[in-house]
Design a protein around this motif. Structure first.
Motif, PDB file in Angstrom:
ATOM      1  N   VAL A  26      -3.694  -3.447  -2.593  1.00 46.38           N
ATOM      2  CA  VAL A  26      -3.612  -3.560  -0.682  1.00 46.38           C
ATOM      3  C   VAL A  26      -3.844  -2.641  -0.588  1.00 46.38           C
ATOM      4  O   VAL A  26      -3.312  -1.079  -0.597  1.00 46.38           O
ATOM      5  N   LEU A  27      -5.045  -2.151   0.231  1.00 42.77           N
ATOM      6  CA  LEU A  27      -5.757  -0.809   1.147  1.00 42.77           C
ATOM      7  C   LEU A  27      -5.816  -0.502   2.024  1.00 42.77           C
ATOM      8  O   LEU A  27      -5.746  -2.079   2.807  1.00 42.77           O
ATOM      9  N   ASP A  28      -5.142   0.041   3.078  1.00 45.33           N
ATOM     10  CA  ASP A  28      -5.017   0.454   4.383  1.00 45.33           C
ATOM     11  C   ASP A  28      -6.248   1.630   4.637  1.00 45.33           C
ATOM     12  O   ASP A  28      -6.021   2.605   4.555  1.00 45.33           O
ATOM     13  N   PRO A  29      -7.218   1.599   4.915  1.00 45.27           N
ATOM     14  CA  PRO A  29      -8.749   2.840   5.185  1.00 45.27           C
ATOM     15  C   PRO A  29      -7.647   3.445   5.856  1.00 45.27           C
ATOM     16  O   PRO A  29      -7.529   2.612   7.466  1.00 45.27           O
ATOM     17  N   HIS A  30      -7.890   4.821   6.303  1.00 43.56           N
ATOM     18  CA  HIS A  30      -7.695   5.235   7.269  1.00 43.56           C
ATOM     19  C   HIS A  30      -8.819   5.178   9.008  1.00 43.56           C
ATOM     20  O   HIS A  30      -7.758   5.787   9.686  1.00 43.56           O
ATOM     21  N   GLU A  31     -10.010   4.956   7.781  1.00 41.57           N
ATOM     22  CA  GLU A  31     -10.694   4.703   9.460  1.00 41.57           C
ATOM     23  C   GLU A  31     -10.823   2.979  10.232  1.00 41.57           C
ATOM     24  O   GLU A  31     -11.552   3.152  10.489  1.00 41.57           O
ATOM     25  N   GLU A  68      -4.969  -8.457   4.472  1.00 46.07           N
ATOM     26  CA  GLU A  68      -4.932  -7.235   3.457  1.00 46.07           C
ATOM     27  C   GLU A  68      -6.214  -7.250   3.020  1.00 46.07           C
ATOM     28  O   GLU A  68      -7.005  -8.719   2.748  1.00 46.07           O
ATOM     29  N   PHE A  69      -6.568  -6.067   2.571  1.00 45.32           N
ATOM     30  CA  PHE A  69      -7.733  -5.906   1.847  1.00 45.32           C
ATOM     31  C   PHE A  69      -7.118  -5.208   0.261  1.00 45.32           C
ATOM     32  O   PHE A  69      -6.384  -4.622   0.519  1.00 45.32           O
ATOM     33  N   THR A  70      -7.715  -6.067  -0.433  1.00 42.04           N
ATOM     34  CA  THR A  70      -6.708  -5.550  -1.620  1.00 42.04           C
ATOM     35  C   THR A  70      -8.481  -5.963  -2.878  1.00 42.04           C
ATOM     36  O   THR A  70      -9.453  -6.757  -2.681  1.00 42.04           O
ATOM     37  N   THR A  71      -7.897  -5.008  -3.832  1.00 43.42           N
ATOM     38  CA  THR A  71      -8.875  -4.477  -5.111  1.00 43.42           C
ATOM     39  C   THR A  71      -8.248  -5.549  -6.069  1.00 43.42           C
ATOM     40  O   THR A  71      -7.088  -4.725  -6.134  1.00 43.42           O
ATOM     41  N   THR A  72      -8.802  -5.772  -7.086  1.00 43.99           N
ATOM     42  CA  THR A  72      -8.043  -6.373  -8.406  1.00 43.99           C
ATOM     43  C   THR A  72      -8.332  -5.849  -9.337  1.00 43.99           C
ATOM     44  O   THR A  72     -10.043  -5.181  -9.896  1.00 43.99           O
ATOM     45  N   VAL A  73      -7.926  -4.529 -10.874  1.00 42.50           N
ATOM     46  CA  VAL A  73      -8.565  -3.987 -11.786  1.00 42.50           C
ATOM     47  C   VAL A  73      -7.489  -4.423 -12.837  1.00 42.50           C
ATOM     48  O   VAL A  73      -6.508  -4.286 -13.017  1.00 42.50           O
ATOM     49  N   LYS A  74      -8.210  -4.575 -13.458  1.00 41.37           N
ATOM     50  CA  LYS A  74      -7.662  -4.720 -15.325  1.00 41.37           C
ATOM     51  C   LYS A  74      -7.982  -3.560 -15.988  1.00 41.37           C
ATOM     52  O   LYS A  74      -9.359  -2.789 -16.012  1.00 41.37           O
ATOM     53  N   ARG A  75      -6.997  -3.195 -16.865  1.00 42.69           N
ATOM     54  CA  ARG A  75      -7.187  -2.364 -17.636  1.00 42.69           C
ATOM     55  C   ARG A  75      -8.274  -2.637 -18.699  1.00 42.69           C
ATOM     56  O   ARG A  75      -8.026  -3.738 -19.637  1.00 42.69           O
TER      57      ARG A  75
END
Length: 337
Positions: A26-31, A68-75
């Motif tokens: 879950v990401l919170d962009p600074h701008e 919320e602003f989310t991205t999902t990453v798989k190993r």
């Protein structure tokens, strides 16, 4: 007018463990909140072992459905960035990312939406599903292929959506460990009477190629490919005789404090010319999607084979995707700024 900085910083406010190999950040962009469409992705820059690495990951959130602003990453085996993110990125850390980009998005239509996902390919498919269910009246049917039960991603989220939209959403799970690899017959059986639907496909390349070939049509097909970065060859020290038919000219690349000129080669992109000159400019997808390789033409012109990342205004100002831009002029200068 100067182009806004390609990368901005965001804080990781929360991390969700989807399974042993997958994390949602879950990401919170600074701008401030980033405008985006369901199905898009961001390119992330991380420093691993002293090197800046770039990888693109899809959003798993949808602006119509999520706060919320989310991205999902798989190993992935040998994946320097995916493994670093899963092993080292913690809540409260900051990360660098581009604005959202990509055209794996919904169009305005009333036809059904079919989604075929392989493994972590469910990430943009989930985003599209949430958007379609919340913002339209379209029916959505998903065929999700995974290696085994432990590999399934977003099981609870999709189950909740099925409960909320029981007449509009259907999710079929295919587990390779139980039924073997998904095959064309299974794809066609799933499509059934919905051959006119818009179909979205994301997953490993063999999976995508199989599904694309199996679809009966006549509906539109959208596929999400980030591509595989080509190996960077060491600059050649062997002198080869000039080709009499080769176009004359020079390509000059400015990267930081380095300035290199190489003879123009027919059909070679600016990124390939930069590599041939011994430089290591930034890049990620090499498919014209992510804008990681952006630079500005300060002399000459070039034609992009694909541009799914830059706006018309940016192109007018001279910006190009160097992985796609082939010089049109004898003398070309490009500055990575």
């Amino acid at each position: 007018m100067a182009r806004p900085p390609l990368f901005q910083r965001a804080t990781v406010t929360r991390i969700i463990k989807e399974n042993a190999d997958v994390r949602t950040f879950v990401l919170d962009p600074h701008e401030g909140p980033l405008p985006y469409q369901a199905g898009q992705f961001c390119t992330f820059r991380v420093r691993v072992d002293g090197n800046d690495l770039f990888r693109s990951y899809s959003m798993s959130s949808a602006p119509e459905a999520d706060d919320e602003f989310t991205t999902t990453v798989k190993r992935v085996p040998g994946g320097k960035v995916s493994n670093w993110l899963n092993d080292h990125l913690a809540e409260g850390d900051e990360i660098e990312m581009t604005r959202p980009a990509g055209k794996f998005c919904l169009r305005e239509t009333d036809v059904p939406l079919l989604g075929f996902s392989g493994g972590s390919g469910i990430t943009p498919i989930l985003s599209l599903t949430k958007s379609a269910l919340r913002a339209t009246d379209r029916s959505v049917r998903l065929l999700c292929a995974d290696r085994d039960r432990a590999s399934v991603i977003f099981d609870a989220v999709l189950s909740e959506l099925v409960e909320r939209y029981p007449t509009r959403l259907e999710v079929i799970r295919h587990l390779d460990a139980e039924r073997g690899l998904l095959d064309p017959a299974a794809v066609r059986a799933f499509v059934g009477a919905d051959g006119h639907a818009d179909t979205y496909i994301c997953g490993p390349e063999p999976f995508m190629a199989m599904a694309e070939a199996a679809l009966p049509g006549p509906g539109l097909i959208y596929s999400e490919r980030f591509g595989t970065p080509a190996p960077i060859a060491a600059p050649s020290t062997v002198q080869t005789p000039p080709d009499a038919d080769a176009p004359a000219g020079t390509v000059t690349i400015i990267l930081g404090r380095k300035k290199v000129s190489v003879p123009r080669t027919e059909g070679e992109t600016l990124l390939e010319s930069a590599r041939r000159g011994g430089l290591t400019p930034p890049f990620s997808c090499e498919s014209g999607n992510c804008a990681t390789c952006i630079a500005k033409l300060t002399a000459g012109s070039a034609t992009m084979r694909i541009n799914d990342a830059l706006t018309d205004d940016e192109v007018t100002e001279g910006y190009v995707l160097t992985c796609q831009a082939v010089p049109d002029t004898a003398e070309t200068i490009v500055d990575y700024e």
